[in-house]
Motif scaffolding. Structure first.
Motif, mmCIF file in Angstrom:
data_model
loop_
_atom_site.group_PDB
_atom_site.id
_atom_site.type_symbol
_atom_site.label_atom_id
_atom_site.label_comp_id
_atom_site.label_asym_id
_atom_site.label_seq_id
_atom_site.Cartn_x
_atom_site.Cartn_y
_atom_site.Cartn_z
ATOM 1 N N PRO A 6 85.739 -119.751 6.075
ATOM 2 C CA PRO A 6 86.272 -117.871 5.493
ATOM 3 C C PRO A 6 87.743 -117.299 5.883
ATOM 4 N N LEU A 10 90.710 -116.823 3.366
ATOM 5 C CA LEU A 10 91.115 -115.562 3.713
ATOM 6 C C LEU A 10 93.246 -115.521 3.489
ATOM 7 N N ARG A 12 94.389 -118.613 2.693
ATOM 8 C CA ARG A 12 94.832 -118.888 1.457
ATOM 9 C C ARG A 12 94.676 -118.042 0.225
ATOM 10 N N ASP A 13 94.077 -116.894 -0.135
ATOM 11 C CA ASP A 13 93.724 -116.454 -1.059
ATOM 12 C C ASP A 13 93.866 -114.641 -0.918
ATOM 13 N N GLY A 14 93.684 -113.912 -0.055
ATOM 14 C CA GLY A 14 93.755 -112.850 0.910
ATOM 15 C C GLY A 14 94.917 -111.776 0.039
ATOM 16 N N THR A 15 94.144 -110.899 0.380
ATOM 17 C CA THR A 15 95.899 -109.691 0.115
ATOM 18 C C THR A 15 96.376 -110.430 1.658
ATOM 19 N N ASP A 16 97.371 -109.137 1.256
ATOM 20 C CA ASP A 16 98.917 -109.234 1.709
ATOM 21 C C ASP A 16 98.207 -108.864 3.168
ATOM 22 N N GLN A 18 95.096 -109.364 5.286
ATOM 23 C CA GLN A 18 94.040 -110.114 4.889
ATOM 24 C C GLN A 18 94.905 -111.260 5.336
ATOM 25 N N GLN A 19 95.393 -111.617 5.343
ATOM 26 C CA GLN A 19 96.504 -112.919 5.409
ATOM 27 C C GLN A 19 97.002 -113.058 7.321
ATOM 28 N N HIS A 21 96.319 -111.039 8.808
ATOM 29 C CA HIS A 21 95.117 -111.341 10.148
ATOM 30 C C HIS A 21 94.504 -112.573 10.108
ATOM 31 N N ALA A 22 94.431 -113.362 8.792
ATOM 32 C CA ALA A 22 93.881 -114.510 9.327
ATOM 33 C C ALA A 22 94.051 -115.317 9.733
ATOM 34 N N GLN A 59 103.421 -112.199 7.477
ATOM 35 C CA GLN A 59 102.638 -113.690 6.876
ATOM 36 C C GLN A 59 103.107 -114.816 8.254
#
Length: 136
Positions: A6, A10, A12-16, A18-19, A21-22, A59
């Motif tokens: 998951p 995130l 790859r495809d999360g919000t800014d 989320q990216q 934090h992921a 990021q």
């Protein structure tokens, strides 16, 4: 258990947010050898390279940090995978012209990508990308 896939999704495809934090979470998880393997198997290297190349400042820094830990602790398999995914050029760009945090993380990643006797291809790629000057 099961949290790496998951996080990769995130990144790859999360919000800014989320990216960011992921990538941060993946960097912290990458300190553990089992997690390094799991991150690579889950396809985590490519989205981290993409964030290092074209993400926001946060990021880029977190992705460079994750790539640094993946290269540092995982040995030559992930080092080669980072290079194959196109990770050297964005790391050189960050080491040359990023924020202080980006420079630190990218320089660490590049040092690890060049370390060892089996990384001659990475050494050549770093030099060709102009990566020597920002590291000295």
């Amino acid at each position: 258990a099961g949290g790496i896939a998951p996080l990769v999704a995130l990144a790859r495809d999360g919000t800014d947010g989320q990216q960011v934090h992921a990538a941060w979470a993946l960097a912290n998880l990458a300190i553990n050898a089992d997690n390094q393997v799991a991150i690579a198997k889950a396809g985590g290297i490519a989205p981290l390279v993409a964030l290092a190349r074209g993400g926001s400042d946060g990021q880029k820094e977190e992705a460079a940090g994750a790539l640094y830990f993946l290269a540092r602790y995982s040995g030559e398999e992930n080092q080669a995978a980072i290079a194959r995914a196109g990770g050297i050029a964005p790391l050189v760009a960050l080491a040359r012209g990023g924020t202080d945090g980006q420079k630190e993380q990218a320089a660490g990643a590049l040092a690890e990508l060049a370390a060892g006797s089996l990384n001659d291809d990475n050494k050549v790629a770093i030099a060709r990308a102009g990566g020597i000057a920002p590291l000295v």
